[in-house]
Design a protein around this motif. Structure first.
Motif, mmCIF file in Angstrom:
data_model
loop_
_atom_site.group_PDB
_atom_site.id
_atom_site.type_symbol
_atom_site.label_atom_id
_atom_site.label_comp_id
_atom_site.label_asym_id
_atom_site.label_seq_id
_atom_site.Cartn_x
_atom_site.Cartn_y
_atom_site.Cartn_z
ATOM 1 N N MET A 97 0.830 -1.217 0.000
ATOM 2 C CA MET A 97 0.000 0.000 0.000
ATOM 3 C C MET A 97 0.861 1.261 0.000
ATOM 4 O O MET A 97 0.442 2.301 -0.508
ATOM 5 C CB MET A 97 -0.937 -0.018 1.213
ATOM 6 N N HIS A 98 2.082 1.177 0.506
ATOM 7 C CA HIS A 98 2.935 2.382 0.554
ATOM 8 C C HIS A 98 3.203 2.916 -0.848
ATOM 9 O O HIS A 98 3.618 4.052 -1.006
ATOM 10 C CB HIS A 98 4.249 2.096 1.292
ATOM 11 N N LEU A 99 2.962 2.081 -1.866
ATOM 12 C CA LEU A 99 3.203 2.504 -3.253
ATOM 13 C C LEU A 99 1.950 2.289 -4.102
ATOM 14 O O LEU A 99 2.014 2.122 -5.316
ATOM 15 C CB LEU A 99 4.384 1.696 -3.826
ATOM 16 N N ALA A 100 0.782 2.280 -3.460
ATOM 17 C CA ALA A 100 -0.453 1.988 -4.202
ATOM 18 C C ALA A 100 -0.751 3.068 -5.235
ATOM 19 O O ALA A 100 -0.324 4.217 -5.110
ATOM 20 C CB ALA A 100 -1.611 1.864 -3.229
ATOM 21 N N SER A 101 -1.495 2.680 -6.254
ATOM 22 C CA SER A 101 -1.943 3.605 -7.283
ATOM 23 C C SER A 101 -3.174 4.351 -6.783
ATOM 24 O O SER A 101 -4.136 3.744 -6.296
ATOM 25 C CB SER A 101 -2.286 2.802 -8.542
ATOM 26 N N GLN A 102 -3.138 5.672 -6.919
ATOM 27 C CA GLN A 102 -4.274 6.482 -6.475
ATOM 28 C C GLN A 102 -5.519 6.127 -7.298
ATOM 29 O O GLN A 102 -6.627 6.059 -6.761
ATOM 30 C CB GLN A 102 -3.927 7.980 -6.623
ATOM 31 N N THR A 103 -5.326 5.891 -8.585
ATOM 32 C CA THR A 103 -6.432 5.471 -9.456
ATOM 33 C C THR A 103 -7.084 4.209 -8.887
ATOM 34 O O THR A 103 -8.304 4.100 -8.805
ATOM 35 C CB THR A 103 -5.879 5.179 -10.867
#
Lengths: 405, 405
Positions: free
Chosen positions: A302-308
């Motif tokens: 989640m620390h690098l999740a896509s905002q989309t």
């Protein structure tokens, strides 16, 4: 009193909790249900009455939950029996829902979970039970039919392509480099492996070859690919899906599951990267080979999740609530891509039975003729899904996450 | 005309380029050198005259470089011969530096690289060559003496502890969980493995056990630890350093290097996680075990770098320039921790020969008496180093990185 219940099933994703929050927020807006309950450990836990009340969560906790990876309500891999054979579990589930005045069950999961949605809704219809069952898709595998893509995939793709870029840089620092093999998840499909194609430096893909389970793996072709590229560039970056199979349909490296808790009896895989490494060494191309198996990081980062992806996961939860207020049941909320640039989607309803137990493969026309990479069309499809990042809520330099039970 | 040259050596880190930018920025401020050159592939490339001019980089490229992981100038693992035995390379290096009017060589690296700094500066002194050689520390291993910690470690620690938190959540979603084993780097020292202790949920560490190479690994104790915890909690999260050794000093799983390009003849390790997994299975504790070997991600994940680490890496580059203008040579710029809360550091100079070829182990007093975890003192030491995050420069949802050659 009229309540609903949401539960999570199957393998976790980075954004599966965003869909739970979507259900809560969707109901906050529509004010249709008095309480949103959360079932612990999916239908397995619901059958044991393991249920909490999500409406009691503070706004702050909901905000943290939206950005917390992995199933905060717990999960299960539990296949319900055919109700024509044994309806005991069905009677029990609906009794438990009844006792809590639950009118609608939202079930977040993949194709196995849509089997549960389908069965429960069919049973309810058959028995005239006025309860609705609605599926919300999630899977990093992106292998569900009747939806353009699945929540969870975009974040996994963003993680994989970022790590590809970073490890490519790491793997090319010496005057005398070697071969790097990245092993992604993807038991049956190549969607995850394909996402590494997005990693570019100065507009050029850093990945030399991507091998997908949709094509038969040829040792000879692989060794020719790697040897030629290594002789030319003194380095090769390879991406391989864990589910690669040979001409006999056998996994390249198979570990039979002794894992009793996966009652869908999937084979537990591992080691295709090590298999390829030993193939390269045996053929004396070079002994300098690094293998990186991404493992569960690709579904939990989640620390690098896509905002989309986060926004879509949340939106599908909200839409599920809206569909339920319109009386729908036995369906899954899907995504339709309206246009790619600027990227725009709509939601749709699809019968859960059409999604259950089937697999959407990576399209053959998006695989290069040499079967060792993906085409620009694939890149165009995946690219919008990894866009944007969120401001992580942190505490002492680490993300602040929540577990609900 | 008076120039300087900076080069990188040894294993990359996420912030090693921040130190290069520090040298450029330090010189921009002091206006001491006309040009800052960059040596490609460390001293090995300098010997081949592989040199570029970093002063020609645009401000935008420098900004991207500051946040690009892995050695953008390339690296080497090259051990210079004793100049009493063979001075040919020394003559060549100084000839090449002379031809470019290079007065100072900045060498960014770990303990092996400080050996190069020490030898080159001793040779220059001996021969009366008016050139300065200054070391800038970097290593994710944090194993250098005479510096409180090393640039690169904070970011690795931040990555490890974040991934620990995320994979812990992933590994505990079922009613029937298993054992998770995280294998970190750390051939000789436990600094990296210890950083997993920072991962907390509701103030409580999520890690059950951390095993460091500083203590002898006991099978019996390990199996007792794991069995007891598994029986109590139905899940165990284990962190193990790749360098664990048994009572005979043998690595638990040793892969002899056939890798010619590491002339420091370190043993290439791998597989301690798999070793522990098979130990648990053989002892019938549970067959449900996942192993995650972080591999090179822990040294290349700039996307999750610590802001503290980036700033310090940059500052040491700047300080190296300042020390050079004061005439120092044969030294390394180290870090002194002034206070922990609020965290504050100063820089210092230390003779490179005191840092070269020696290893700072994780302190025994920071290991619990049971030798299966680290103490709160260790957490206090590591905590400030992972603080803060930077705004990643992105392009199409991916970090924008640069390679200089």
């Amino acid at each position: 009193m009229k309540n609903c219940l949401v539960a999570q099933s199957g393998g976790p994703t980075a954004v599966i909790n965003s869909s739970v929050v979507g259900v809560v927020e969707g109901n906050q807006k529509l004010r249709y249900y008095d309480n949103v309950y959360g079932g612990i450990n999916g239908i397995e836990g619901v059958l044991q009455n393991k249920i909490i009340n999500l409406s009691e969560l503070s706004d702050e906790d909901l905000e943290i939950l939206k950005y917390t990876p992995s199933s905060a309500l717990g999960s299960c891999r539990y296949k319900m029996k055919d109700f024509n054979v044994d309806e005991k579990e069905y009677i029990k589930v609906f009794d438990i829902l009844d006792a809590l005045d639950v009118e609608t069950l939202f079930y977040i999961g993949g194709n196995d979970s849509m089997d549960t949605v389908s069965k429960l809704s069919q049973y309810a219809k058959l028995k005239g039970i006025p309860k609705k069952i609605i599926g919300i898709p999630k899977t990093i595998d992106n292998d569900l039919f009747h939806t353009d893509h699945t929540p969870g995939y975009g974040s996994a793709a963003k993680y994989i392509s970022t790590i590809t870029l970073e490890t490519y840089l790491d793997s090319s620092v010496y005057s005398n480099n070697g071969i790097f093999i990245l092993e992604t998840m993807g038991r049956d499909t190549g969607w995850l492996a394909a996402s590494a194609s997005l990693a570019k430096l100065n507009g050029k893909s850093v990945v030399d070859f991507i091998y997908l389970p949709e094509t038969v793996f040829s040792k000879e072709q692989f060794l020719a690919d790697v040897e030629n590229r290594f002789q030319r560039n003194n380095k090769v970056y390879i991406v391989a899906s864990e589910g690669l199979k040979d001409e006999n349909g056998e996994y390249l490296f198979e570990v039979k599951s002794s894992n009793k808790h996966d009652s869908f009896s999937h084979v537990q895989l591992g080691g295709v990267g090590d298999y390829l490494k030993s193939l390269i060494i045996k053929n004396k191309i070079t002994p300098r080979i690094k293998v990186l198996e991404l493992g569960v990081t690709q579904r939990s980062a989640m620390h690098l999740a896509s905002q989309t992806d986060i926004l879509e996961a949340c939106r599908l939860g909200k839409e599920a609530v809206r569909y339920s207020t319109e009386g729908h049941t036995g369906c899954m909320v899907g995504i339709e891509r309206i246009q790619n640039s600027p990227y725009e989607i709509e939601t749709l309803r699809v019968e859960a039975c059409k999604v259950a137990n089937s697999i959407k493969y990576f399209p053959h026309q998006w695989i290069t003729p040499e079967k060792n990479n993906v085409t620009e069309k694939a890149v165009e499809y995946i690219a919008p899904l990894i866009r944007g990042s969120h401001k992580i809520i942190t505490e002492s330099g680490l993300p602040k996450y929540i577990k609900l039970y």
